[in-house]
Design a protein around this motif. Structure first.
Motif, short mmCIF file in Angstrom:
data_model
loop_
_atom_site.label_atom_id
_atom_site.label_comp_id
_atom_site.label_asym_id
_atom_site.label_seq_id
_atom_site.Cartn_x
_atom_site.Cartn_y
_atom_site.Cartn_z
N SER A 79 77.83 20.27 -2.48
CA SER A 79 78.87 19.75 -3.17
C SER A 79 78.58 19.90 -4.60
CB SER A 79 79.58 18.49 -2.67
OG SER A 79 80.01 18.49 -1.45
N THR A 80 77.75 19.16 -5.16
CA THR A 80 77.29 19.05 -6.69
C THR A 80 77.13 20.72 -6.99
OG1 THR A 80 76.33 17.12 -6.32
CG2 THR A 80 75.70 18.40 -8.19
N CYS A 81 76.25 21.42 -6.31
CA CYS A 81 76.05 22.72 -7.09
C CYS A 81 77.17 23.67 -7.04
CB CYS A 81 74.92 23.51 -5.96
SG CYS A 81 73.16 22.84 -6.15
N SER A 82 78.08 23.42 -5.87
CA SER A 82 79.42 24.37 -5.70
C SER A 82 80.37 23.99 -6.85
CB SER A 82 80.08 24.15 -4.40
OG SER A 82 80.36 22.87 -3.94
N ALA A 83 80.37 22.63 -7.30
CA ALA A 83 81.10 22.10 -8.20
C ALA A 83 80.93 22.24 -9.62
CB ALA A 83 81.20 20.39 -8.03
N PHE A 150 87.76 27.10 -2.63
CA PHE A 150 88.42 25.80 -2.49
C PHE A 150 89.36 25.52 -3.92
CE2 PHE A 150 85.63 23.83 1.08
CZ PHE A 150 86.27 24.77 1.95
N ALA A 151 88.48 25.66 -5.00
CA ALA A 151 88.93 25.06 -6.19
C ALA A 151 89.21 26.05 -7.27
CB ALA A 151 88.20 23.76 -6.67
N PHE A 197 86.28 19.92 -18.31
CA PHE A 197 85.11 20.39 -17.44
C PHE A 197 84.91 19.31 -16.34
CE2 PHE A 197 80.75 21.04 -16.45
CZ PHE A 197 80.67 22.38 -16.18
N ILE A 198 84.83 18.08 -16.72
CA ILE A 198 84.34 17.12 -16.07
C ILE A 198 85.74 16.76 -14.87
CG2 ILE A 198 84.15 14.72 -15.63
CD1 ILE A 198 81.77 15.95 -16.87
N THR A 199 86.66 17.04 -15.28
CA THR A 199 87.91 17.01 -14.16
C THR A 199 87.87 18.08 -13.17
OG1 THR A 199 89.50 16.05 -15.92
CG2 THR A 199 90.47 17.20 -14.14
N VAL A 200 87.49 19.37 -13.67
CA VAL A 200 87.49 20.37 -12.64
C VAL A 200 86.33 20.08 -11.79
CG1 VAL A 200 88.89 22.15 -14.15
CG2 VAL A 200 86.40 21.97 -14.35
N THR A 201 85.17 19.81 -12.35
CA THR A 201 84.01 19.43 -11.54
C THR A 201 84.19 18.38 -10.45
OG1 THR A 201 82.72 20.12 -13.45
CG2 THR A 201 81.60 18.75 -11.55
N LEU A 202 84.93 17.25 -11.03
CA LEU A 202 85.22 16.30 -9.70
C LEU A 202 86.30 17.00 -9.06
CD1 LEU A 202 85.52 13.10 -11.87
CD2 LEU A 202 83.55 13.86 -10.43
N TYR A 203 87.16 17.46 -9.24
CA TYR A 203 87.96 18.27 -8.39
C TYR A 203 87.45 19.15 -7.25
CZ TYR A 203 92.01 21.22 -6.87
OH TYR A 203 92.84 22.12 -6.29
N PHE A 268 87.58 11.95 -16.33
CA PHE A 268 88.54 12.70 -15.38
C PHE A 268 90.03 12.28 -15.71
CE2 PHE A 268 91.13 12.30 -11.67
CZ PHE A 268 90.92 13.55 -10.97
N ILE A 269 90.32 11.13 -16.06
CA ILE A 269 91.78 10.72 -16.70
C ILE A 269 92.05 11.28 -17.82
CG2 ILE A 269 93.15 8.80 -17.29
CD1 ILE A 269 91.60 7.11 -15.31
#
Length: 278
Positions: A79-83, A150-151, A197-203, A268-269
């Motif tokens: 999940s971390t690598c793909s994000a 997915f994202a 960047f953090i937002t799309v990573t968490l998504y 994220f927010i």
């Protein structure tokens, strides 16, 4: 503007909020108390809202028996690598769409977004033989690559929307100073676009972490299995259903996601609301 003037309106609105909160959080509460109930109490006819005695056996069994720690590690890796890979590709594509002019830019953007219309099961039909051709089936690398579908379309559009707000004058000034396009992107644009960047990573991370279909289809060995299929195959099958153990293991599985979001919630927010005010 929505205003509550009378006492009856305020009471009615408060009751509505309480009803919504109950609808949202009671299932979580019920799962939590089920994790702390013994099997004897869990399966008795008269359900209890509070456990008669806190029973830690389900958590101990989930950790000591089975492979939940291995599965959590595999999920964190994939999940971390793909994000991170998804966010990097989305940032490059989004910056290209936002700040460069070239033929067929809009049709290409629509083509990328159109991929989101297809069910993930349909895309899996194409992904499976591709991974099989390069010997990446039943590997964490293959699963990580497959998670990008997915994202990536939504992430690309999110980064594109954010980059459009970056002033062109800032980029032109950097070009006058002799900076290359890649250096402008890396040294100037990305630092001020960190919330997005953090937002799309968490998504992308949450999409990958919650996956079940791809991880069950593309991975078959126990050493590469992630947390979703691991919980399903161990606790809920055609022979039995260990609901107490399933609830305890589910909370252990949810802990990394909650921790990551708690640490990065401000970014994220900020990334989600960045487009609200220009």
């Amino acid at each position: 503007m929505f205003e509550l003037r009378s006492l009856q309106e305020k009471i009615g609105f408060a009751l509505l909020l309480c009803a919504i909160a109950f609808f949202l959080f009671f299932p979580v509460y019920w799962a939590l108390i089920s994790a702390f109930k013994s099997n004897q109490e869990l399966y008795q006819l008269d359900a209890t809202l509070i456990p008669n005695e806190l029973f830690w056996g389900h958590f101990i069994t989930a950790i000591t028996e089975g492979n939940i720690l291995l599965q959590l590690r595999n999920s964190l890796i994939t999940s971390t690598c793909s994000a991170l890979l998804n966010a990097t590709l989305a940032a490059l594509a989004g910056y290209s769409f936002a700040k460069f002019d070239y033929p067929a830019k809009k049709p290409l953007m629509l083509l990328i977004l159109s991929a989101q219309m297809f069910p993930f099961g349909v895309l899996l039909i194409s992904i499976y033989p591709m991974l099989q051709a390069v010997n990446l089936l039943d590997t964490k690398t293959g699963l990580t690559i497959s998670y990008i579908v997915f994202a990536l379309p939504v992430s690309t559009y999110m980064m594109y929307s954010y980059f459009r707000q970056v002033p062109n004058e800032l980029i032109e000034a950097a070009k006058v100073d002799g900076a290359s396009n890649f250096k402008i992107f890396l040294r100037i644009v990305m630092p001020i676009s960190f919330p997005a960047f953090i937002t799309v990573t968490l998504y992308a991370f949450m999409w990958s972490w919650n996956d079940l279909l791809y991880s069950m289809t593309l991975v078959t060995s126990e050493e590469n299995r992630t947390i979703g299929p691991g919980l399903l195959l161990r606790y809920i099958n055609e022979n039995n259903a260990d609901w107490g153990g399933a609830m305890a293991a589910s909370f252990l599985a949810a802990a990394p996601v909650v921790l990551v979001f708690a640490v990065l919630q401000k970014q994220f927010i900020g990334g989600v609301t960045s487009g609200a005010v220009k």
